[in-house]
Design an enzyme around this catalytic site. Structure first.
Site, PDB file in Angstrom:
ATOM      1  N   LEU A   1       0.870  -1.179   0.000  1.00 27.16           N
ATOM      2  CA  LEU A   1       0.000   0.000   0.000  1.00 27.16           C
ATOM      3  C   LEU A   1       0.901   1.220   0.000  1.00 27.16           C
ATOM      4  O   LEU A   1       1.975   1.202   0.609  1.00 27.16           O
ATOM      5  CB  LEU A   1      -0.868   0.035   1.264  1.00 27.16           C
ATOM      6  CG  LEU A   1      -2.044  -0.936   1.401  1.00 27.16           C
ATOM      7  CD1 LEU A   1      -2.734  -0.714   2.746  1.00 27.16           C
ATOM      8  CD2 LEU A   1      -3.038  -0.765   0.280  1.00 27.16           C
ATOM      9  N   ASP A   2       0.466   2.288  -0.652  1.00 23.26           N
ATOM     10  CA  ASP A   2       1.256   3.520  -0.674  1.00 23.26           C
ATOM     11  C   ASP A   2       1.475   4.029   0.751  1.00 23.26           C
ATOM     12  O   ASP A   2       0.610   3.876   1.614  1.00 23.26           O
ATOM     13  CB  ASP A   2       0.533   4.619  -1.472  1.00 23.26           C
ATOM     14  CG  ASP A   2       0.349   4.252  -2.944  1.00 23.26           C
ATOM     15  OD1 ASP A   2       1.037   3.325  -3.411  1.00 23.26           O
ATOM     16  OD2 ASP A   2      -0.475   4.905  -3.611  1.00 23.26           O
ATOM     17  N   ARG A   3       2.585   4.675   0.957  1.00 25.16           N
ATOM     18  CA  ARG A   3       2.944   5.172   2.293  1.00 25.16           C
ATOM     19  C   ARG A   3       1.863   6.064   2.929  1.00 25.16           C
ATOM     20  O   ARG A   3       1.570   5.932   4.116  1.00 25.16           O
ATOM     21  CB  ARG A   3       4.282   5.921   2.217  1.00 25.16           C
ATOM     22  CG  ARG A   3       4.780   6.350   3.578  1.00 25.16           C
ATOM     23  CD  ARG A   3       6.237   6.767   3.566  1.00 25.16           C
ATOM     24  NE  ARG A   3       6.740   6.756   4.934  1.00 25.16           N
ATOM     25  CZ  ARG A   3       8.019   6.744   5.256  1.00 25.16           C
ATOM     26  NH1 ARG A   3       8.941   6.733   4.322  1.00 25.16           N
ATOM     27  NH2 ARG A   3       8.394   6.743   6.525  1.00 25.16           N
TER      28      ARG A   3
ATOM     29  N   THR B   1      -1.303   6.009   2.637  1.00 21.39           N
ATOM     30  CA  THR B   1      -2.596   5.345   2.816  1.00 21.39           C
ATOM     31  C   THR B   1      -2.568   4.441   4.054  1.00 21.39           C
ATOM     32  O   THR B   1      -1.513   4.182   4.622  1.00 21.39           O
ATOM     33  CB  THR B   1      -2.968   4.485   1.595  1.00 21.39           C
ATOM     34  OG1 THR B   1      -2.022   3.418   1.488  1.00 21.39           O
ATOM     35  CG2 THR B   1      -2.950   5.282   0.317  1.00 21.39           C
TER      36      THR B   1
END
Length: 229
Positions: free
Chosen positions: A65-67, A69
């Protein structure tokens, strides 16, 4: 907002084969050039302490997951489970549902978005195109409006493909940047540096037990997220 450590880790599910964590805003799933301790190492430290394990702890990263999020992240605890989980995710048999908070009302109550996304590694962004362009990949998502908040709209999103920054780029492309997402056009950042995108639910057939597993990740403690629940 504090990042995860072995003492405050939010474990959503754990058995002998896998562990599912509710990732906090700011956690990186795997090591990167920042040198910050990744969530994978935090989980290893947690398992080492919990089970009093000597030596190295095995942990396989299944997806990211993107940082900025938050939400559900799956890790494999055995070398047997990792390739099976990888296959579930690569063949889209694992279903991921996200929540996103946007400022403006979407053009439709529910819709499917289809774009061609091209990644630009130099500034770590992706751009959405209406037609296929060189180096682009097809991206499909489905959204519906879950709730109208005082100043925002809560969308539920099902991903059909898993592209770099996909939800962020596709929503921005139709004029709906996610709250706090400066990179894709939202006017102001969030205090914690995160964005209001949350991996809410993950469902798949357990790779070893062969039983359906569906895990819901609670939203972060935050007034806007609280209003969504």
């Amino acid at each position: 907002m504090s990042r995860s450590n072995k003492n405050n880790l939010q474990v959503l599910y754990e058995d002998n084969h896998l562990i599912i964590i509710n990732k906090r805003v700011g956690d990186i799933v795997q090591g990167d050039k920042t040198g910050d301790t990744p969530l994978s190492e935090v989980v290893k430290a947690y398992l080492k302490e919990k089970y009093n394990k000597p030596g190295n702890v095995y942990l396989g990263v299944v997806h990211r997951l993107d940082r900025p999020t938050s939400g559900a992240v799956v890790f494999a605890k055995t070398s047997k489970a990792l390739p099976r989980l990888n296959k579930l995710f690569s063949t889209k048999e694992a279903r991921k549902t996200y929540w996103a908070v946007v400022k403006d009302k979407p053009p439709k109550e529910k819709d499917s978005l289809v774009h061609w996304l091209k990644r630009y590694p130099k500034n770590n962004t992706s751009k959405a195109y209406k037609k296929e362009t060189e180096g682009s990949k097809k991206a499909i998502l489905h959204y519906n409006i879950l709730k109208k908040l005082e100043r925002y709209f809560l969308l539920e999103i099902d991903l059909e493909t898993g592209r770099h920054h996909q939800i962020r780029v596709q929503l921005s492309a139709i004029g709906l940047p996610i709250k706090g997402d400066l990179k894709y056009g939202f006017a102001r950042s969030n205090k914690d540096g995160g964005i209001h995108l949350h991996a809410r639910k993950i469902s798949f057939i357990h790779p070893v037990k062969k039983e359906p597993l569906s895990i819901v990740a609670p939203t972060p403690p935050d007034p806007v997220w609280d209003a969504c629940n």
